[in-house]
Design a protein around this motif. Structure first.
Motif, PDB file in Angstrom:
ATOM      1  N   ASP A  28       7.871  18.099  -2.530  1.00  0.00           N
ATOM      2  CA  ASP A  28       6.485  18.468  -2.314  1.00  0.00           C
ATOM      3  C   ASP A  28       5.440  17.290  -1.857  1.00  0.00           C
ATOM      4  O   ASP A  28       4.609  17.301  -1.056  1.00  0.00           O
ATOM      5  N   ARG A  29       5.659  16.053  -2.881  1.00  0.00           N
ATOM      6  CA  ARG A  29       4.484  15.160  -2.340  1.00  0.00           C
ATOM      7  C   ARG A  29       5.587  13.904  -2.365  1.00  0.00           C
ATOM      8  O   ARG A  29       6.561  13.696  -3.368  1.00  0.00           O
ATOM      9  N   VAL A  30       5.435  12.958  -1.546  1.00  0.00           N
ATOM     10  CA  VAL A  30       6.328  11.817  -1.463  1.00  0.00           C
ATOM     11  C   VAL A  30       5.223  10.521  -1.209  1.00  0.00           C
ATOM     12  O   VAL A  30       4.482  10.465  -0.594  1.00  0.00           O
ATOM     13  N   ASP A  31       5.624   9.623  -2.133  1.00  0.00           N
ATOM     14  CA  ASP A  31       4.792   8.215  -1.900  1.00  0.00           C
ATOM     15  C   ASP A  31       5.654   7.629  -1.067  1.00  0.00           C
ATOM     16  O   ASP A  31       6.749   7.334  -1.285  1.00  0.00           O
ATOM     17  N   LEU A  32       5.133   7.095   0.132  1.00  0.00           N
ATOM     18  CA  LEU A  32       5.655   6.071   1.084  1.00  0.00           C
ATOM     19  C   LEU A  32       4.960   4.866   1.022  1.00  0.00           C
ATOM     20  O   LEU A  32       3.722   4.593   0.872  1.00  0.00           O
ATOM     21  N   SER A  33       5.819   3.756   1.385  1.00  0.00           N
ATOM     22  CA  SER A  33       5.242   2.136   1.536  1.00  0.00           C
ATOM     23  C   SER A  33       6.279   1.462   2.334  1.00  0.00           C
ATOM     24  O   SER A  33       7.294   1.947   2.529  1.00  0.00           O
ATOM     25  N   LEU A  34       5.902   0.431   2.617  1.00  0.00           N
ATOM     26  CA  LEU A  34       6.685  -0.422   3.616  1.00  0.00           C
ATOM     27  C   LEU A  34       6.905  -1.655   2.677  1.00  0.00           C
ATOM     28  O   LEU A  34       6.233  -2.230   2.152  1.00  0.00           O
ATOM     29  N   GLU A  35       8.349  -2.032   2.436  1.00  0.00           N
ATOM     30  CA  GLU A  35       8.754  -3.087   1.726  1.00  0.00           C
ATOM     31  C   GLU A  35       9.955  -3.717   2.654  1.00  0.00           C
ATOM     32  O   GLU A  35      10.762  -3.027   3.128  1.00  0.00           O
ATOM     33  N   ASN A  36       9.663  -5.028   2.783  1.00  0.00           N
ATOM     34  CA  ASN A  36      10.737  -5.629   3.440  1.00  0.00           C
ATOM     35  C   ASN A  36      10.969  -4.892   4.882  1.00  0.00           C
ATOM     36  O   ASN A  36      12.021  -4.956   5.322  1.00  0.00           O
ATOM     37  N   ASP A  37       9.676  -4.564   5.560  1.00  0.00           N
ATOM     38  CA  ASP A  37       9.677  -3.742   6.687  1.00  0.00           C
ATOM     39  C   ASP A  37      10.826  -2.707   6.867  1.00  0.00           C
ATOM     40  O   ASP A  37      11.434  -2.177   7.889  1.00  0.00           O
ATOM     41  N   GLU A  51       1.654   8.004   8.574  1.00  0.00           N
ATOM     42  CA  GLU A  51       0.485   7.113   8.089  1.00  0.00           C
ATOM     43  C   GLU A  51       0.532   5.956   7.785  1.00  0.00           C
ATOM     44  O   GLU A  51      -0.533   5.121   7.710  1.00  0.00           O
ATOM     45  N   ILE A  52       1.537   5.358   7.447  1.00  0.00           N
ATOM     46  CA  ILE A  52       1.672   3.943   7.196  1.00  0.00           C
ATOM     47  C   ILE A  52       2.181   2.945   8.357  1.00  0.00           C
ATOM     48  O   ILE A  52       2.466   1.782   8.233  1.00  0.00           O
ATOM     49  N   GLY A  53       1.806   3.704   9.592  1.00  0.00           N
ATOM     50  CA  GLY A  53       2.120   2.780  10.606  1.00  0.00           C
ATOM     51  C   GLY A  53       3.352   2.735  11.353  1.00  0.00           C
ATOM     52  O   GLY A  53       3.697   1.886  12.184  1.00  0.00           O
ATOM     53  N   ARG A  54       4.328   3.422  10.875  1.00  0.00           N
ATOM     54  CA  ARG A  54       5.891   3.424  11.387  1.00  0.00           C
ATOM     55  C   ARG A  54       5.982   4.837  11.606  1.00  0.00           C
ATOM     56  O   ARG A  54       5.348   5.587  11.380  1.00  0.00           O
ATOM     57  N   SER A  55       7.406   5.039  12.239  1.00  0.00           N
ATOM     58  CA  SER A  55       7.727   6.250  12.477  1.00  0.00           C
ATOM     59  C   SER A  55       9.384   6.403  12.347  1.00  0.00           C
ATOM     60  O   SER A  55       9.888   5.360  12.243  1.00  0.00           O
ATOM     61  N   LEU A  56       9.847   7.536  12.026  1.00  0.00           N
ATOM     62  CA  LEU A  56      11.168   7.910  11.896  1.00  0.00           C
ATOM     63  C   LEU A  56      11.759   8.807  13.067  1.00  0.00           C
ATOM     64  O   LEU A  56      10.891   9.585  13.515  1.00  0.00           O
ATOM     65  N   PRO A  57      12.943   8.598  13.524  1.00  0.00           N
ATOM     66  CA  PRO A  57      13.544   9.507  14.464  1.00  0.00           C
ATOM     67  C   PRO A  57      13.449  10.760  13.671  1.00  0.00           C
ATOM     68  O   PRO A  57      13.781  10.903  12.474  1.00  0.00           O
ATOM     69  N   PRO A  70       0.854  -1.165  -0.140  1.00  0.00           N
ATOM     70  CA  PRO A  70      -0.103   0.080   0.032  1.00  0.00           C
ATOM     71  C   PRO A  70       0.701   1.143   0.187  1.00  0.00           C
ATOM     72  O   PRO A  70       1.998   1.281   0.657  1.00  0.00           O
ATOM     73  N   VAL A  71       0.473   2.290  -0.746  1.00  0.00           N
ATOM     74  CA  VAL A  71       1.082   3.643  -0.667  1.00  0.00           C
ATOM     75  C   VAL A  71       0.217   4.554  -0.105  1.00  0.00           C
ATOM     76  O   VAL A  71      -0.936   4.712  -0.420  1.00  0.00           O
ATOM     77  N   CYS A  72       1.050   5.599   0.529  1.00  0.00           N
ATOM     78  CA  CYS A  72       0.581   6.524   1.179  1.00  0.00           C
ATOM     79  C   CYS A  72       1.245   7.975   0.630  1.00  0.00           C
ATOM     80  O   CYS A  72       2.340   7.867   0.588  1.00  0.00           O
ATOM     81  N   ASN A  73       0.524   8.849   0.169  1.00  0.00           N
ATOM     82  CA  ASN A  73       1.279  10.103  -0.509  1.00  0.00           C
ATOM     83  C   ASN A  73       1.030  11.079   0.514  1.00  0.00           C
ATOM     84  O   ASN A  73      -0.127  11.476   1.313  1.00  0.00           O
ATOM     85  N   ILE A  74       2.370  11.657   0.992  1.00  0.00           N
ATOM     86  CA  ILE A  74       2.348  12.869   1.704  1.00  0.00           C
ATOM     87  C   ILE A  74       2.968  14.255   1.372  1.00  0.00           C
ATOM     88  O   ILE A  74       3.803  13.853   0.514  1.00  0.00           O
ATOM     89  N   HIS A  75       2.703  15.106   2.217  1.00  0.00           N
ATOM     90  CA  HIS A  75       3.346  16.557   1.894  1.00  0.00           C
ATOM     91  C   HIS A  75       4.727  16.377   2.600  1.00  0.00           C
ATOM     92  O   HIS A  75       5.031  16.719   3.742  1.00  0.00           O
ATOM     93  N   ALA A  76       5.777  16.372   1.652  1.00  0.00           N
ATOM     94  CA  ALA A  76       7.104  16.428   2.436  1.00  0.00           C
ATOM     95  C   ALA A  76       7.985  16.322   1.049  1.00  0.00           C
ATOM     96  O   ALA A  76       7.678  16.379   0.081  1.00  0.00           O
TER      97      ALA A  76
END
Length: 152
Positions: free
Chosen positions: A54-63, A120-126, A4-10
């Motif tokens: 401006d817009r970034v597609d985020l996904s989880l792949e291999n954790d 929004e993909i259920g993870r976080s970054l430092p 699944p892909v989440c598009n965010i403003h970043a």
């Protein structure tokens, strides 16, 4: 099966082998910080490239958290007040850190400890807060803030 892909403003960049997601409100200096860090890294002979502005597609792949650019804006970045310009890009990167541009004159003097950016993909970054509009370049500030074992 496609992740699944989440598009965010970043904005997403790579410095050396490290992926950064630059976050903040519109007009906070994300694109300027990205351009400054990319330019400074290249001047120092290091690899650096834009992934998306401006817009970034985020996904989880291999954790791992992966950043990609939506096709309609690939290779483009905004120079506020100057226009949209073409820059060298890479198609994707693994994200390791989040960066928030801050202005020393109006933001808190010290950031919260162990701050993280929840995605929004259920993870976080430092999260690192990097000063802009400061005599110290954003690249030098970022380099100083990162753990010693993380090479830019």
């Amino acid at each position: 099966m496609t992740a699944p892909v989440c598009n965010i403003h970043a904005t997403a960049i790579v410095l050396g082998t490290t992926g950064f997601l630059i976050t903040g409100a519109s007009g906070s200096g994300k694109s300027a910080l990205a351009l400054s860090c990319i330019s400074e890294a290249r001047r120092r002979g290091r690899f650096a490239a834009l992934v998306a502005d401006d817009r970034v597609d985020l996904s989880l792949e291999n954790d791992r958290i992966i950043a990609r650019c939506p096709p309609s804006i690939r290779g483009l970045i905004e120079i506020r007040g100057g226009g949209i310009v073409a820059v060298e890009t890479v198609s994707a990167c693994v994200l390791d850190w989040a960066i928030m541009p801050v202005r020393p004159s109006r933001d808190a003097r010290l950031p919260p400890e162990n701050e993280r950016l929840q995605l929004e993909i259920g993870r976080s970054l430092p999260l690192l807060r990097v000063p802009v509009e400061n005599p110290v370049s954003p690249f030098d500030a970022l380099h100083a803030l990162l753990p010693k074992n993380l090479a830019l």
